[in-house]
Design an enzyme around this catalytic site. Structure first.
Site, mmCIF file in Angstrom:
data_model
loop_
_atom_site.group_PDB
_atom_site.id
_atom_site.type_symbol
_atom_site.label_atom_id
_atom_site.label_comp_id
_atom_site.label_asym_id
_atom_site.label_seq_id
_atom_site.Cartn_x
_atom_site.Cartn_y
_atom_site.Cartn_z
ATOM 1 N N ASP A 10 0.874 -1.155 0.000
ATOM 2 C CA ASP A 10 0.000 0.000 0.000
ATOM 3 C C ASP A 10 0.931 1.230 0.000
ATOM 4 O OD1 ASP A 10 -2.329 1.592 0.558
ATOM 5 O OD2 ASP A 10 -1.698 1.647 2.647
ATOM 6 N N LEU A 11 0.414 2.398 -0.286
ATOM 7 C CA LEU A 11 1.274 3.593 -0.315
ATOM 8 C C LEU A 11 1.074 4.474 0.927
ATOM 9 C CD1 LEU A 11 3.217 5.481 -1.963
ATOM 10 C CD2 LEU A 11 1.152 6.575 -2.828
ATOM 11 N N ASP A 12 -0.129 5.058 1.015
ATOM 12 C CA ASP A 12 -0.399 6.022 2.097
ATOM 13 C C ASP A 12 -0.340 5.330 3.446
ATOM 14 O OD1 ASP A 12 -1.007 8.238 0.368
ATOM 15 O OD2 ASP A 12 -2.912 7.289 -0.075
ATOM 16 N N THR A 19 1.530 10.210 3.713
ATOM 17 C CA THR A 19 0.443 10.939 3.051
ATOM 18 C C THR A 19 -0.888 10.684 3.746
ATOM 19 O OG1 THR A 19 0.673 9.149 1.467
ATOM 20 C CG2 THR A 19 1.268 11.364 0.704
ATOM 21 N N LYS A 26 -9.236 5.347 6.035
ATOM 22 C CA LYS A 26 -7.950 4.921 5.485
ATOM 23 C C LYS A 26 -8.145 3.778 4.494
ATOM 24 C CE LYS A 26 -4.825 6.458 9.109
ATOM 25 N NZ LYS A 26 -3.866 6.039 10.145
ATOM 26 N N GLY A 27 -7.550 3.923 3.333
ATOM 27 C CA GLY A 27 -7.660 2.892 2.299
ATOM 28 C C GLY A 27 -8.930 2.978 1.476
ATOM 29 N N SER A 74 -2.259 0.858 -4.272
ATOM 30 C CA SER A 74 -2.793 2.009 -3.535
ATOM 31 C C SER A 74 -4.152 2.395 -4.100
ATOM 32 C CB SER A 74 -1.838 3.199 -3.664
ATOM 33 O OG SER A 74 -2.453 4.363 -3.144
ATOM 34 N N ALA A 75 -5.068 2.747 -3.204
ATOM 35 C CA ALA A 75 -6.378 3.247 -3.639
ATOM 36 C C ALA A 75 -6.272 4.669 -4.176
ATOM 37 C CB ALA A 75 -7.347 3.220 -2.470
ATOM 38 N N LYS A 107 -10.907 -1.177 -2.014
ATOM 39 C CA LYS A 107 -10.715 -1.877 -0.745
ATOM 40 C C LYS A 107 -11.951 -1.623 0.133
ATOM 41 C CE LYS A 107 -5.810 -0.696 -1.121
ATOM 42 N NZ LYS A 107 -4.676 0.093 -0.601
ATOM 43 N N GLU A 133 -0.084 -3.348 4.525
ATOM 44 C CA GLU A 133 -1.163 -2.352 4.616
ATOM 45 C C GLU A 133 -1.194 -1.672 5.978
ATOM 46 O OE1 GLU A 133 -3.683 -0.755 3.543
ATOM 47 O OE2 GLU A 133 -4.024 -1.473 1.528
ATOM 48 N N ASP A 134 -1.677 -0.424 6.013
ATOM 49 C CA ASP A 134 -1.821 0.276 7.303
ATOM 50 C C ASP A 134 -3.280 0.425 7.720
ATOM 51 O OD1 ASP A 134 -2.439 2.178 5.277
ATOM 52 O OD2 ASP A 134 -2.227 3.768 6.776
HETATM 53 P P1 B16 Z 1 -6.912 9.820 -3.630
HETATM 54 P P2 B16 Z 1 -3.768 3.896 0.121
HETATM 55 C C1 B16 Z 1 -5.771 5.668 0.020
HETATM 56 O O1 B16 Z 1 -4.452 5.299 -0.274
HETATM 57 C C2 B16 Z 1 -5.825 6.468 1.297
HETATM 58 O O2 B16 Z 1 -5.557 5.642 2.402
HETATM 59 C C3 B16 Z 1 -7.201 7.044 1.476
HETATM 60 O O3 B16 Z 1 -7.222 7.863 2.627
HETATM 61 C C4 B16 Z 1 -7.579 7.883 0.245
HETATM 62 O O4 B16 Z 1 -8.910 8.374 0.342
HETATM 63 C C5 B16 Z 1 -7.466 6.985 -1.002
HETATM 64 O O5 B16 Z 1 -6.147 6.490 -1.085
HETATM 65 C C6 B16 Z 1 -7.782 7.734 -2.279
HETATM 66 O O6 B16 Z 1 -6.795 8.690 -2.495
HETATM 67 O O7 B16 Z 1 -7.946 10.792 -3.185
HETATM 68 O O8 B16 Z 1 -5.515 10.385 -3.671
HETATM 69 O O9 B16 Z 1 -7.291 9.107 -4.917
HETATM 70 O O10 B16 Z 1 -3.726 3.856 1.614
HETATM 71 O O11 B16 Z 1 -4.637 2.807 -0.504
HETATM 72 O O12 B16 Z 1 -2.398 3.992 -0.511
HETATM 73 MG MG MG Z 2 -2.828 3.133 3.416
#
Ligand code: B16
Ligand code: MG
Length: 226
Positions: A14-16, A22, A50-51, A119-120, A150, A174-175
């Site tokens: 996962d990224l964030d 982030t 988150k996610g 990453s989402a 997710k 994943e976090d």
């Molecule tokens: P964006 P991850 C997710 O990233 C975040 O955890 C989540 O808070 C955010 O709403 C989602 O990405 C969408 O991000 O608005 O930049 O498309 O944790 O899956 O890396």
């Molecule tokens: Mg994350």
């Protein structure tokens, strides 16, 4: 008798909240949006976002505030939040990666493992570019191409397919609770970054990504194969 066992072949990140902080920027941008709309929104509330993808997160915040918006307004506020988020990303530099993560990615590759990103975030390519980590991954999934976000397993399965590695030979890192559920639904071993209380469905939980090593991941994989 010798039992045939699977080998660990790929690690999907996962990224964030796993590669960089982030997750904090997402929280700050959502908090600004909630303030604009007169909705109380705390760090505790943020945990369930988150996610979760952008529109899904917005709907959860609106639900909390007892608000409903039409599609045009949903799009407006979704774009508004993303603008705030992009402003927070402006100064992001390679040193904003979590400690020891570039070294971990190098060591995993040197150990013969394929690396994927699930990453989402539709901003993930931009974030990786800022961190100078784009080349560290063998495949970066596009969340816009997934039928379901997710906690559905789609994005993790898309990465395993692209890497030509069966899900049973992958570990997902994943976090977020929604992310851990996605990894498990994909049939992968789940490593959580955070606290065991928050990530109770993970197979292993560590406080930081930088604590991972190729040896630890292989040991975790082998132990869970039995
Ligand atoms: P964006 P991850 C997710 O990233 C975040 O955890 C989540 O808070 C955010 O709403 C989602 O990405 C969408 O991000 O608005 O930049 O498309 O944790 O899956 O890396
Ligand atoms: Mg994350």
């Amino acid at each position: 008798m010798t039992l045939a066992t699977e080998q660990l072949q790929a690690v999907i990140f996962d990224l964030d909240g796993v590669i960089t902080d982030t997750a904090e920027f997402h929280f700050l941008a959502w908090q600004q949006l909630a303030t604009e709309l007169g909705i109380k929104f705390t760090r505790h509330d943020n945990e369930q976002l988150k996610g979760v993808d952008r529109l899904g997160s917005l709907k959860l915040i609106l639900q909390q505030g007892g608000l409903t918006l039409d599609n045009a307004a949903l799009q407006h506020w979704s774009d508004w939040k993303n603008q705030r988020y992009l402003e927070l990303l402006v100064d992001m530099q390679p040193h904003d990666v979590f400690p020891l993560v570039p070294e971990l990615l190098t060591h995993l590759r040197a150990a013969g493992l394929l690396l994927g990103l699930a990453s989402a975030s539709r901003n993930a390519p931009l974030v990786l570019e800022r961190l100078k980590l784009t080349q560290a991954f063998d495949f970066i999934a596009d969340p816009a191409l997934q039928a379901q976000g997710k906690p559905a397993p789609d994005i993790f399965l898309a990465v395993s397919t692209a890497l030509a590695v069966p899900p049973a030979c992958c570990i997902g890192v994943e976090d977020a609770p929604a992310g851990i559920r996605a990894v498990k639904a994909a049939g992968m071993i789940a490593v959580g970054i955070g606290t065991p209380a928050a990530l109770s469905q993970a197979d292993l939980v560590l406080p930081t990504t930088g604590m991972l090593t190729p040896l630890l991941l292989r040991q975790c994989f082998t132990a869970l194969q039995r």
